[in-house]
Write an enzyme that holds these catalytic residues in place. Structure first.
Site, PDB file in Angstrom:
ATOM      1  N   ASP A 114      28.208   5.816  24.386  1.00 39.82           N
ATOM      2  CA  ASP A 114      28.605   3.869  24.216  1.00 39.82           C
ATOM      3  C   ASP A 114      29.877   3.728  24.441  1.00 39.82           C
ATOM      4  O   ASP A 114      30.382   3.373  24.499  1.00 39.82           O
ATOM      5  CB  ASP A 114      28.765   3.150  22.379  1.00 39.82           C
ATOM      6  CG  ASP A 114      26.663   3.588  22.736  1.00 39.82           C
ATOM      7  OD1 ASP A 114      26.076   3.838  23.900  1.00 39.82           O
ATOM      8  OD2 ASP A 114      26.322   2.286  21.625  1.00 39.82           O
ATOM      9  N   ASP A 158      27.882   0.900  31.543  1.00 41.83           N
ATOM     10  CA  ASP A 158      26.197   1.448  31.620  1.00 41.83           C
ATOM     11  C   ASP A 158      25.498   0.722  32.884  1.00 41.83           C
ATOM     12  O   ASP A 158      24.004   2.103  33.747  1.00 41.83           O
ATOM     13  CB  ASP A 158      25.324   0.798  30.637  1.00 41.83           C
ATOM     14  CG  ASP A 158      23.451   1.464  30.731  1.00 41.83           C
ATOM     15  OD1 ASP A 158      23.442   2.368  30.590  1.00 41.83           O
ATOM     16  OD2 ASP A 158      22.721   0.805  30.704  1.00 41.83           O
ATOM     17  N   GLU A 216      30.474   4.841  27.984  1.00 40.88           N
ATOM     18  CA  GLU A 216      30.455   4.037  28.836  1.00 40.88           C
ATOM     19  C   GLU A 216      31.396   2.547  28.890  1.00 40.88           C
ATOM     20  O   GLU A 216      31.506   1.843  29.598  1.00 40.88           O
ATOM     21  CB  GLU A 216      29.054   3.293  28.333  1.00 40.88           C
ATOM     22  CG  GLU A 216      27.917   4.239  29.167  1.00 40.88           C
ATOM     23  CD  GLU A 216      26.261   4.300  28.723  1.00 40.88           C
ATOM     24  OE1 GLU A 216      25.468   4.704  29.560  1.00 40.88           O
ATOM     25  OE2 GLU A 216      25.777   3.990  28.052  1.00 40.88           O
TER      26      GLU A 216
END
Length: 217
Positions: free
Chosen positions: A101, A32, A104
């Site tokens: 998620d 991220d 990332e």
């Protein structure tokens, strides 16, 4: 298009927390961060005359849950996710939050396995078409106009601006304004040397919130 020196890092990136203690959350945290930096740097280079506010909204439009999940689907990441039985039964491999998620986390894994340059090149490769489609034509309008058009395009009520405070002497006042819209539960606050500037700042903050929240749906 990736080759891992340590395949275990790739497996970890695909492992959701529902499957056990060893999962992709730490790699997702790393990914991220590097994703935000890489996209920010690219936008900074691509649009040298864009303001900080415009760059922030462009980034929010690219780096959000829906966008990342869409890219993850393009690369069929859902087919390879390692999920716990509960998430498997409930179709977790289709869920935007889990897909974004994992994408990332893969970025974090590439960074750890190789280098930031390799990671950067891969991020720019998978975002290339989306970045190439960006234009400042709509983003350079003032924030109040953008917010109004954003809401009107969705047939929603216009934003409400409420003056919260007006402090200081006549020649040196600070205005504080709250902006409210039906799409967002909270309020965004702006301040400035005039009511108009305070409203512009509040509208700009609201646009960023809406870009993020709309992307997460």
């Amino acid at each position: 298009g990736l080759n891992f020196n340590d395949p275990q890092l790739f497996l970890m990136a695909l492992t959701h927390r529902s499957s056990g203690v060893k999962n992709n959350e730490r790699l997702e945290f790393l990914g991220d961060s590097v994703l935000g930096f890489v996209i920010a740097q690219k936008l900074h280079e691509k649009f040298p005359k864009a303001s900080e506010g415009v760059l922030s909204r462009l980034r929010a439009g690219l780096v959000n849950q829906a966008s990342l999940a869409e890219i993850a689907r393009e690369h069929h990441i859902g087919d390879y996710l390692i999920l716990g039985s509960g998430e498997l039964k409930s179709g977790g491999y289709r869920r935007d939050s889990i897909l974004s998620d994992a994408l990332e986390a893969i970025m974090g894994a590439v960074l750890k396995d190789q280098s930031i340059e390799v990671c950067k090149d891969w991020i720019l490769k998978i975002f290339e078409s989306r970045i190439n489609q960006l234009s400042l034509d709509n983003w350079e309008k003032d924030p109040k106009t953008q917010l109004q058009e954003f809401l009107q395009s969705r047939r929603l009520d216009l934003p409400e601006y409420v003056l919260v405070s007006q402090l200081g002497l006549a020649h040196s006042q600070t205005f504080t304004v709250e902006c409210r819209v039906s799409l967002f539960k909270g309020v965004c606050t702006g301040s400035g040397a005039s009511r108009k500037k305070a409203e512009q700042e509040a509208a700009e903050k609201m646009l960023e919130k809406l870009s993020e929240s709309q992307g997460e749906k």
